[in-house]
Design an enzyme around this catalytic site. Structure first.
Site, PDB file in Angstrom:
ATOM      1  N   ALA A   1       0.878  -1.179   0.000  1.00 12.77           N
ATOM      2  CA  ALA A   1       0.000   0.000   0.000  1.00 12.77           C
ATOM      3  C   ALA A   1       0.913   1.227   0.000  1.00 12.77           C
ATOM      4  O   ALA A   1       2.059   1.165   0.443  1.00 12.77           O
ATOM      5  CB  ALA A   1      -0.866  -0.016   1.242  1.00 12.77           C
TER       6      ALA A   1
ATOM      7  N   GLU B   1       4.151  -5.371   7.294  1.00 13.77           N
ATOM      8  CA  GLU B   1       3.314  -4.369   7.954  1.00 13.77           C
ATOM      9  C   GLU B   1       3.674  -4.151   9.421  1.00 13.77           C
ATOM     10  O   GLU B   1       3.593  -3.044   9.926  1.00 13.77           O
ATOM     11  CB  GLU B   1       1.846  -4.736   7.840  1.00 13.77           C
TER      12      GLU B   1
HETATM   13  N1  T1G Z   1       4.588   3.598   0.138  1.00 18.24           N
HETATM   14  C1  T1G Z   1       5.017   4.829  -0.229  1.00 18.24           C
HETATM   15  N2  T1G Z   1       6.290   5.109  -0.629  1.00 18.24           N
HETATM   16  C2  T1G Z   1       7.154   4.071  -0.651  1.00 18.24           C
HETATM   17  C3  T1G Z   1       6.780   2.754  -0.280  1.00 18.24           C
HETATM   18  C4  T1G Z   1       5.427   2.539   0.126  1.00 18.24           C
HETATM   19  N3  T1G Z   1       4.980   1.338   0.459  1.00 18.24           N
HETATM   20  N4  T1G Z   1       7.879   1.961  -0.404  1.00 18.24           N
HETATM   21  C5  T1G Z   1       8.876   2.745  -0.835  1.00 18.24           C
HETATM   22  N5  T1G Z   1       8.451   4.000  -0.987  1.00 18.24           N
HETATM   23  C6  T1G Z   1       9.236   5.140  -1.482  1.00 18.24           C
HETATM   24  C7  T1G Z   1      10.353   5.516  -0.520  1.00 18.24           C
HETATM   25  O1  T1G Z   1       9.868   6.411   0.468  1.00 18.24           O
HETATM   26  C8  T1G Z   1      11.351   6.169  -1.447  1.00 18.24           C
HETATM   27  O2  T1G Z   1      10.845   7.468  -1.734  1.00 18.24           O
HETATM   28  C9  T1G Z   1      11.213   5.357  -2.736  1.00 18.24           C
HETATM   29  O3  T1G Z   1       9.912   4.729  -2.672  1.00 18.24           O
HETATM   30  C10 T1G Z   1      12.268   4.269  -2.855  1.00 18.24           C
HETATM   31  O4  T1G Z   1      12.202   3.516  -1.639  1.00 18.24           O
HETATM   32  C11 T1G Z   1      -2.818  -2.980   3.220  1.00 18.24           C
HETATM   33  C12 T1G Z   1      -1.213  -1.562   4.756  1.00 18.24           C
HETATM   34  C13 T1G Z   1      10.339  -1.752  -1.550  1.00 18.24           C
HETATM   35  C14 T1G Z   1      12.285  -2.774  -0.352  1.00 18.24           C
HETATM   36  O5  T1G Z   1       6.376  -1.753   3.984  1.00 18.24           O
HETATM   37  O6  T1G Z   1      10.632  -1.807   2.055  1.00 18.24           O
HETATM   38  O7  T1G Z   1       0.881  -2.720   2.302  1.00 18.24           O
HETATM   39  O8  T1G Z   1      12.831   8.758  -0.840  1.00 18.24           O
HETATM   40  O9  T1G Z   1      14.542   4.091  -0.885  1.00 18.24           O
HETATM   41  O10 T1G Z   1      15.934   0.818  -0.927  1.00 18.24           O
HETATM   42  O11 T1G Z   1      -1.651  -4.767   4.120  1.00 18.24           O
HETATM   43  O12 T1G Z   1      11.089   0.751  -0.247  1.00 18.24           O
HETATM   44  O13 T1G Z   1      12.673   8.209  -3.290  1.00 18.24           O
HETATM   45  O14 T1G Z   1      11.050   9.858  -2.253  1.00 18.24           O
HETATM   46  O15 T1G Z   1      13.208   2.247   0.238  1.00 18.24           O
HETATM   47  O16 T1G Z   1      15.115   0.066  -3.247  1.00 18.24           O
HETATM   48  C15 T1G Z   1       3.919  -2.548   3.065  1.00 18.24           C
HETATM   49  C16 T1G Z   1       8.162  -0.520   2.170  1.00 18.24           C
HETATM   50  C17 T1G Z   1       3.172  -1.245   3.155  1.00 18.24           C
HETATM   51  C18 T1G Z   1       7.420  -1.824   1.854  1.00 18.24           C
HETATM   52  C19 T1G Z   1      12.612  -0.834  -1.892  1.00 18.24           C
HETATM   53  N6  T1G Z   1       5.094  -2.393   2.248  1.00 18.24           N
HETATM   54  N7  T1G Z   1       9.203  -0.256   1.201  1.00 18.24           N
HETATM   55  O17 T1G Z   1      13.771  -0.410  -1.206  1.00 18.24           O
HETATM   56  O18 T1G Z   1      14.037   1.948  -2.127  1.00 18.24           O
HETATM   57  S1  T1G Z   1       1.799  -1.364   4.255  1.00 18.24           S
HETATM   58  C20 T1G Z   1       6.260  -1.974   2.795  1.00 18.24           C
HETATM   59  C21 T1G Z   1      10.401  -0.937   1.269  1.00 18.24           C
HETATM   60  C22 T1G Z   1       0.697  -2.355   3.423  1.00 18.24           C
HETATM   61  C23 T1G Z   1      -1.453  -3.578   3.391  1.00 18.24           C
HETATM   62  C24 T1G Z   1      -0.527  -2.736   4.190  1.00 18.24           C
HETATM   63  C25 T1G Z   1      11.448  -0.499   0.281  1.00 18.24           C
HETATM   64  C26 T1G Z   1      11.642  -1.479  -0.882  1.00 18.24           C
HETATM   65  P1  T1G Z   1      11.907   8.658  -2.052  1.00 18.24           P
HETATM   66  P2  T1G Z   1      13.562   2.961  -1.002  1.00 18.24           P
HETATM   67  P3  T1G Z   1      14.826   0.579  -1.902  1.00 18.24           P
END
Ligand code: T1G
Length: 692
Positions: free
Chosen positions: A62, A125
């Site tokens: 998300a 999450e």
């Molecule tokens: N939402 C919004 N922005 C995100 C994002 C996300 N989920 N993931 C990454 N970004 C942005 C981040 O802020 C950065 O922005 C850019 O993307 C690159 O990220 C309903 C509620 C995927 C392993 O927790 O673990 O789903 O600084 O620097 O090192 O059940 O990003 O460039 O402006 O981290 O290559 C669950 C979180 C959400 C994954 C990539 N998902 N992201 O790592 O790049 S909750 C997560 C990561 C959910 C549902 C629930 C990592 C990555 P900017 P980065 P990276």
């Protein structure tokens, strides 16, 4: 190209999500997917649907930025999942890069999943203080079983495609072109009926003992946190209730977790950590130097630990000492650390030898002449450091970066003895340097943009969290911790026992309170800093109760006794000698001890950090309040679910923080008072400065 493209491949419709950088489930994505599914359903010539992510990944979850949106405006991931669960044709999720959180939930609602072997699939999450809110708590255990499902959701750690295949989370691994493989798979299963729905399966191994064990385990691994226990409750519902019951309960528990201060804290840190890597005014294409070899001066605890960071990522290190015995001892410690890791199965003995082969010991500083960066990690004394940097200036090749690991000394003064101040920077590692993730990158007045950008990139390469700080006594982290230590000693003077002061910070979620931490670091270090600061400020020699302890030779864990006595397991025990020393100290100073509540102690200590942080912000020593939070979480054990000291103050309300500071005798910093009067938060301060 739209946010979800519909691409026809004969009898297969491909829905390609284009929402860079990580294909998060942002506004537009659910609408695009639903439109694609409607188109596929309406067209009899479409026999199956493939959902794939364009660019480097499938859906990474998300869009965390939408968590604060009103529910009705937030992207409808649950609605998309429900539509998939009822969709009358085969759907295949084609996974590369990461399928995390809502991304994996989307894939689990498809009838099939294919992936490349190195894809990562997970439900992280819990690391954001929430829980899988689009069916993950109900579907994952139905695929991998109760125990594995709990492990994945409570750790939040992903698994690779190959393991996912073994677990049945993925139906096929695609070795070549993912899209080709997925379309082929979809065509081969286009007529398979009944369509395999995970929601129709049951959970294997969902015994009451499994959930009881999980509830026991989170008491240690997730002390004080909300979402882990909700996850366990929901996984148990998956094992004992009809799918629809768990599905509905999940929505309500997700909102409960999302609206908690803990989730706000963890989400704050998620973004703050990424923001801290950005340096306002430094363009993304600032040229950086290629670091292919490192020189380190000093093979003591810090020098050795620093060296390991580079050896771990395959960068050769030449390490210098003044005497063979010290050099041998330093190398022995490095080898022992690696061999201990090998004993724990974290690496092989071959890895140990590979790393050690990259390490060149020497007694001659001239051997550093070709190093791309040289990091000085010797005794914390300005004269010694100046002498070394004078020599380095003559030895190091043109363009080499000259870094000091000083934890408090003036980097500008150190740079001033060289003819290349633009190449001098502070790289303040935290002990143990091979473990602690925080790296304070101290930008001196003349440090060039290229040296700064190279240092930031190098931090990322050695898997550190690099935060840029300015030059002052203690930079950011230690300057704040000194104030914190002053307040802690004052609270004891006024009547509290050291162990109660420590307990007041344990209650906030810090694994170590101020005195537990001082005993571990060594009381003589703080003692020397207080003596040095008093001398520099022309103040009388400090003679506090803690100074007297050090003067009795009680230096902490390393001498088996400090504020606490320590047994062989280094378990801290209060002792009579301490009590007697403190009470006679109070008597000598005419202090009548008073009862101090845990709440007062917690507030005084936490707010002493916040107050100094506000001063640091106002002086521009830290770029953002968020940076200060990152420093405290990665360098000082502040609990991530509190978001850091500045986020914690925002949660408490800055007006309340100001009132409590005044109530307990601390003068609020001007910036803190101003934000409180304006009814603002530190987060708003960062945003207004265009730095959040
Ligand atoms: N939402 C919004 N922005 C995100 C994002 C996300 N989920 N993931 C990454 N970004 C942005 C981040 O802020 C950065 O922005 C850019 O993307 C690159 O990220 C309903 C509620 C995927 C392993 O927790 O673990 O789903 O600084 O620097 O090192 O059940 O990003 O460039 O402006 O981290 O290559 C669950 C979180 C959400 C994954 C990539 N998902 N992201 O790592 O790049 S909750 C997560 C990561 C959910 C549902 C629930 C990592 C990555 P900017 P980065 P990276």
């Amino acid at each position: 190209m739209s946010i979800v493209d519909q691409i026809r491949q004969d009898d297969i419709l491909v829905l390609s999500i284009n929402n860079p950088p990580v294909n998060a489930f942002s506004p537009g994505v659910p609408e695009g997917l639903k439109a694609g599914l409607d188109a596929a359903q309406a067209d009899d010539t479409v026999r199956a649907v493939v959902i794939i992510g364009s660019g480097r990944t499938f859906v990474a979850g998300a869009d965390i930025k939408t968590f604060n949106m009103p529910r009705e405006q937030a992207p409808d991931l649950r609605g998309t999942v429900e539509k998939l669960d009822r969709f009358p044709k085969p759907t295949v999720a084609a996974i590369h890069g990461t399928a995390l959180g809502g991304g994996l939930e989307l894939a689990l609602a498809c009838t099939y999943r294919v992936a490349v072997p190195d894809a990562q699939l997970g439900l992280p999450e819990v690391k954001l203080g929430v829980l899988p809110g689009a069916g993950g708590t109900q579907r994952l255990p139905r695929v991998v079983g109760a125990a594995k499902g709990l492990e994945m959701m409570l750790s939040g750690n992903p698994i690779r495609g190959a393991e996912a295949r073994e677990l049945g989370l993925v139906d096929e691994l695609v070795q070549g072109d993912l899209l080709e493989g997925a379309v082929r798979f979809a065509r081969a299963h286009a007529d398979a009926r009944p369509l395999p729905r995970i929601s129709e399966r049951s959970v294997e191994g969902g015994s009451p003992e499994v959930f009881a064990a999980a509830r026991e385990s989170i008491k240690k691994t997730h002390r004080g946190q909300l979402s882990p226990s909700l996850i366990i409750d929901l996984a148990e519902m998956a094992a004992t209730q009809p799918f629809q019951t768990g599905w509905e309960a999940e929505a309500e528990k997700f909102m409960q977790a999302k609206d908690s201060p803990q989730s706000r804290g963890l989400r704050h840190i998620f973004f703050a950590e990424r923001e801290s890597a950005k340096i306002p005014g430094l363009s993304k294409d600032t040229p950086t130097l290629d670091i292919r070899s490192v020189g380190i001066i000093g093979a003591g605890t810090m020098g050795g630990g620093i060296a390991m960071n580079f050896l771990n990522v395959g960068i050769p290190v030449t390490i210098v000492e003044t005497a063979q015995e010290a050099l041998d001892r330093g190398l022995g410690v490095i080898r022992r650390n690696y061999e201990n890791s090998a004993k724990k199965g974290r690496m092989t003995m071959e890895d140990v030898e590979k790393r050690m082969a990259l390490l060149t010991p020497t007694l001659n500083m001239e051997d550093l002449a070709d190093a791309d960066i040289i990091i000085e990690a010797v005794f914390e004394n300005m004269d010694v450091k100046k002498e070394i940097f004078t020599k380095l200036d003559a030895i190091a090749k043109p363009g080499a970066i000259l870094a000091t690991n000083t934890s408090t000394l003036d980097v500008n003064e150190i740079a001033s003895v060289t003819g290349r101040p633009e190449s001098v920077i502070g790289l303040h590692f935290f002990s143990p340097a091979n473990v602690m993730k925080l790296l304070e990158i101290v930008r001196a007045d003349k440090t060039s943009d290229s040296v700064l950008a190279t240092s930031m990139a190098l931090a990322k390469k050695i898997r550190k969290v690099g935060v840029v700080v300015g030059v002052c006594d203690g930079f950011v982290g230690n300057r704040m911790i000194h104030r914190y230590g002053d307040e802690a000693r004052k609270i004891v003077e006024e009547g509290a026992a050291p162990q109660d002061v420590d307990a007041s910070m344990n209650a906030l979620g810090l694994p170590m309170g101020p005195f537990q931490m001082s005993d571990m670091a060594g009381l003589d270090i703080g003692y020397a800093i207080r003596q040095h600061q008093a001398k520099v400020r022309g103040e009388p020699k400090p003679d506090g109760w803690l100074d007297r302890i050090v003067e009795r030779g009680r230096k902490g864990q390393k001498t088996g006794a400090g504020i606490y006595d320590y047994d062989e397991q280094r378990k801290p025990r209060p002792n009579d000698e301490m009590e007697e020393l403190i009470s006679s100290y109070r008597a000598e100073k005419g202090i009548t001890p008073r009862e101090i509540s845990q709440e007062e102690s917690t507030k005084r200590l936490a707010y002493s950090l916040v107050n100094e942080g506000a001063k640091i912000l106002e002086e521009g020593i830290a770029q953002r309040a968020g940076d200060i939070d990152v420093i405290y979480i990665y360098g000082y054990g502040f609990p991530a679910y509190r978001g850091g000291p500045m986020q914690y103050a925002d949660e408490m309300g800055l007006q309340n923080v100001v009132a409590d500071l005044e109530k307990y005798g601390q003068t609020p910093a001007p910036l803190l008072r101003r934000l409180a009067e304006e009814g603002k938060t530190f987060a708003q301060y960062d945003a207004e400065k265009g730095r959040a």
